[in-house]
Write an enzyme that holds these catalytic residues in place. Structure first.
Site, PDB file in Angstrom:
ATOM      1  N   ASP A 126      40.776  -6.279  11.155  1.00  0.00           N
ATOM      2  CA  ASP A 126      41.639  -5.143  11.493  1.00  0.00           C
ATOM      3  C   ASP A 126      43.085  -5.491  11.151  1.00  0.00           C
ATOM      4  O   ASP A 126      43.459  -6.668  11.160  1.00  0.00           O
ATOM      5  CB  ASP A 126      41.573  -4.852  13.007  1.00  0.00           C
ATOM      6  N   ARG A 166      39.416  -1.352   3.757  1.00  0.00           N
ATOM      7  CA  ARG A 166      39.490  -0.142   4.595  1.00  0.00           C
ATOM      8  C   ARG A 166      40.901   0.423   4.485  1.00  0.00           C
ATOM      9  O   ARG A 166      41.879  -0.300   4.695  1.00  0.00           O
ATOM     10  CB  ARG A 166      39.191  -0.495   6.052  1.00  0.00           C
TER      11      ARG A 166
HETATM   12  C1  LIG Z   1      37.177   3.136  11.213  1.00  0.00           C
HETATM   13  C2  LIG Z   1      38.624   3.070  11.534  1.00  0.00           C
HETATM   14  C3  LIG Z   1      39.250   1.851  11.614  1.00  0.00           C
HETATM   15  C4  LIG Z   1      40.618   1.774  11.868  1.00  0.00           C
HETATM   16  N1  LIG Z   1      41.243   0.549  11.848  1.00  0.00           N
HETATM   17  C5  LIG Z   1      42.587   0.502  11.979  1.00  0.00           C
HETATM   18  C6  LIG Z   1      43.290  -0.724  11.826  1.00  0.00           C
HETATM   19  O1  LIG Z   1      42.719  -1.783  11.585  1.00  0.00           O
HETATM   20  N2  LIG Z   1      44.643  -0.705  11.972  1.00  0.00           N
HETATM   21  C7  LIG Z   1      45.331   0.456  12.237  1.00  0.00           C
HETATM   22  O2  LIG Z   1      46.568   0.434  12.328  1.00  0.00           O
HETATM   23  N3  LIG Z   1      44.675   1.626  12.412  1.00  0.00           N
HETATM   24  C8  LIG Z   1      43.340   1.683  12.293  1.00  0.00           C
HETATM   25  N4  LIG Z   1      42.690   2.877  12.431  1.00  0.00           N
HETATM   26  C9  LIG Z   1      43.408   4.049  12.991  1.00  0.00           C
HETATM   27  C10 LIG Z   1      44.105   4.839  11.917  1.00  0.00           C
HETATM   28  O3  LIG Z   1      45.191   4.099  11.420  1.00  0.00           O
HETATM   29  C11 LIG Z   1      44.634   6.177  12.465  1.00  0.00           C
HETATM   30  O4  LIG Z   1      45.548   5.934  13.483  1.00  0.00           O
HETATM   31  C12 LIG Z   1      43.547   7.090  13.000  1.00  0.00           C
HETATM   32  O5  LIG Z   1      42.387   7.034  12.223  1.00  0.00           O
HETATM   33  C13 LIG Z   1      44.036   8.556  13.000  1.00  0.00           C
HETATM   34  O6  LIG Z   1      44.355   8.955  11.704  1.00  0.00           O
HETATM   35  P1  LIG Z   1      43.485  10.008  10.857  1.00  0.00           P
HETATM   36  O7  LIG Z   1      43.414   9.483   9.476  1.00  0.00           O
HETATM   37  O8  LIG Z   1      42.199  10.254  11.503  1.00  0.00           O
HETATM   38  O9  LIG Z   1      44.408  11.290  10.764  1.00  0.00           O
HETATM   39  P2  LIG Z   1      45.141  12.171  11.853  1.00  0.00           P
HETATM   40  O10 LIG Z   1      46.135  12.984  11.097  1.00  0.00           O
HETATM   41  O11 LIG Z   1      45.616  11.366  13.013  1.00  0.00           O
HETATM   42  O12 LIG Z   1      43.993  13.118  12.372  1.00  0.00           O
HETATM   43  C14 LIG Z   1      43.346  14.082  11.572  1.00  0.00           C
HETATM   44  C15 LIG Z   1      42.389  14.872  12.445  1.00  0.00           C
HETATM   45  O13 LIG Z   1      41.359  14.002  12.930  1.00  0.00           O
HETATM   46  C16 LIG Z   1      41.071  14.279  14.289  1.00  0.00           C
HETATM   47  N5  LIG Z   1      41.493  13.129  15.119  1.00  0.00           N
HETATM   48  C17 LIG Z   1      42.238  12.086  14.705  1.00  0.00           C
HETATM   49  N6  LIG Z   1      42.438  11.199  15.704  1.00  0.00           N
HETATM   50  C18 LIG Z   1      41.835  11.704  16.769  1.00  0.00           C
HETATM   51  C19 LIG Z   1      41.700  11.261  18.104  1.00  0.00           C
HETATM   52  N7  LIG Z   1      42.247  10.118  18.522  1.00  0.00           N
HETATM   53  N8  LIG Z   1      40.995  12.045  18.958  1.00  0.00           N
HETATM   54  C20 LIG Z   1      40.448  13.195  18.548  1.00  0.00           C
HETATM   55  N9  LIG Z   1      40.547  13.676  17.285  1.00  0.00           N
HETATM   56  C21 LIG Z   1      41.228  12.946  16.411  1.00  0.00           C
HETATM   57  C22 LIG Z   1      41.820  15.532  14.629  1.00  0.00           C
HETATM   58  O14 LIG Z   1      41.017  16.643  14.297  1.00  0.00           O
HETATM   59  C23 LIG Z   1      43.017  15.457  13.711  1.00  0.00           C
HETATM   60  O15 LIG Z   1      43.605  16.701  13.471  1.00  0.00           O
HETATM   61  C24 LIG Z   1      41.341   2.977  12.116  1.00  0.00           C
HETATM   62  C25 LIG Z   1      40.702   4.209  12.029  1.00  0.00           C
HETATM   63  C26 LIG Z   1      39.380   4.279  11.723  1.00  0.00           C
HETATM   64  C27 LIG Z   1      38.744   5.625  11.592  1.00  0.00           C
END
Ligand SMILES: Cc1cc2nc3c(=O)[nH]c(=O)nc-3n(C[C@H](O)[C@H](O)[C@H](O)COP(=O)(O)OP(=O)(O)OC[C@H]3O[C@@H](n4cnc5c(N)ncnc54)[C@H](O)[C@@H]3O)c2cc1C
Length: 306
Positions: free
Chosen positions: A132, A182
């Site tokens: 991560d 990722r």
């Molecule tokens: C498999 C995975 C691994 C990850 N690993 C890391 C990492 O190592 N380091 C790091 O900094 N970040 C990590 N993240 C988190 C990532 O950086 C984002 O903060 C997170 O995924 C939200 O961004 P988004 O791309 O979904 O877009 P966003 O613009 O946040 O969301 C888009 C849409 O997705 C849905 N959604 C998003 N988040 C949520 C929520 N919390 N609850 C409900 N609905 C939601 C909503 O419909 C929203 O409108 C990871 C995410 C995933 C999916």
């Protein structure tokens, strides 16, 4: 603004005590966290794998400050990998590891040694590890440790965060044969000097990075719930002729499960990130910061307990 406040609260032990002891917290945690114990992680993994999903498991915990605690985290991963292997769940299940939980904050060598032990156990079990990515002060150290681990365990996965200005260049470096990367937007509070601040800029950066990874030689892992970015990922998969064994979508446990199922039924590989353990506070606060609407979920849970 609200995002910054919630992310600041994620670092506050006072707020942590308040949230941890609130009567409604359990219901909220249950939505995003598989449970406290290894057995809970196993149960959740089996259910997801039965539904055609791949899994990456995260034993919750970060910012560890003692060697004892860092080694205990390593031992839990070793135990988990043994249990998954015995249950026949490797390779569909792999593990995600935070180096700060393995000692990175006070002893990089210890974090490397612990991560290496986990990579060895994963290799033995026939599966992989992804490191991560945490806040930007750790990016160089994490990428250095990744490079060292990949000498013996080339399948070790990296995470790059589209909100960082440096990430396009990191994508170019890492889009090499066999390299699992990722791509996520990024979940920490970062200063403007290193990170794009507006959602639009972050999304545009994500698309640029996605294009680099999908047109490159590696194995992109598109971690997002964003419908527009998922559609762009699907489009580039067709364009670059990437089948389900050459890239994957990743989403978090409890978030957009119907979309995860839809992508599986359309023939894509989808990996669900499953956190477990009792150190859920920082993880939960980052999920709330991403979508302050989740605070309404807290509110509803509170009302329903009255
Ligand atoms: C498999 C995975 C691994 C990850 N690993 C890391 C990492 O190592 N380091 C790091 O900094 N970040 C990590 N993240 C988190 C990532 O950086 C984002 O903060 C997170 O995924 C939200 O961004 P988004 O791309 O979904 O877009 P966003 O613009 O946040 O969301 C888009 C849409 O997705 C849905 N959604 C998003 N988040 C949520 C929520 N919390 N609850 C409900 N609905 C939601 C909503 O419909 C929203 O409108 C990871 C995410 C995933 C999916």
């Amino acid at each position: 603004m609200l995002r910054s406040v919630i992310l600041a609260a994620a670092r506050s032990s006072q707020v942590e005590r308040l949230v941890a002891t609130a009567p409604f917290t359990r219901d909220v945690v249950r939505r995003f966290v598989a449970g406290a114990r290894t057995d809970d992680a196993l149960r959740a993994t089996r259910a997801l794998v039965d539904d055609g999903l791949a899994v990456t498991l995260d034993f919750l915990g970060e910012d560890t400050v003692t060697a004892e605690h860092a080694n205990a985290t390593r031992d839990e991963y070793l135990k988990l990998l043994g249990v998954l292997s015995e249950a026949g769940l490797t390779p569909p299940a792999e593990v995600s590891v935070k180096l700060s939980a393995l000692g990175q904050m006070f002893d990089e060598q210890l974090a490397y040694d612990n991560a290496r032990a986990i990579c060895a156990a994963a290799d033995e079990a026939g599966t992989t590890v992804t490191l991560d990515m945490e806040d930007h002060t750790t990016t160089d150290s994490t990428l250095d440790i990744l490079a060292k681990l990949r000498k013996d365990y080339p399948s070790t996965g990296a995470v790059l965060q589209a909100y960082l200005r440096r990430t396009e260049s990191d994508c170019r470096e890492l889009a090499t044969a066999g390299s699992r990367v990722r791509l996520c937007k990024g979940a920490y509070r970062e200063p403007e000097s290193v990170a794009y601040q507006s959602a639009r800029e972050v999304d545009k950066s994500y698309v640029r990075c996605l294009n680099i990874l999908m047109s490159g030689e590696g194995h992109p892992m598109l971690a997002t719930h964003d419908p527009r970015l998922i559609a762009i990922g699907e489009d580039r998969a067709r364009w670059f002729d990437r089948g389900p064994d050459r890239f994957e979508f990743q989403m978090l446990y409890g978030i957009r499960p119907e979309e995860q199922a839809r992508l599986v039924s359309d023939g894509y590989t989808v990996r669900t990130y499953v956190p477990y353990g009792d150190q859920w506070y920082g993880y939960l606060m980052r999920r709330l910061a991403e979508r302050p609407a989740n605070l309404a979920f807290f509110g509803r849970a509170l009302l329903s307990k009255k």
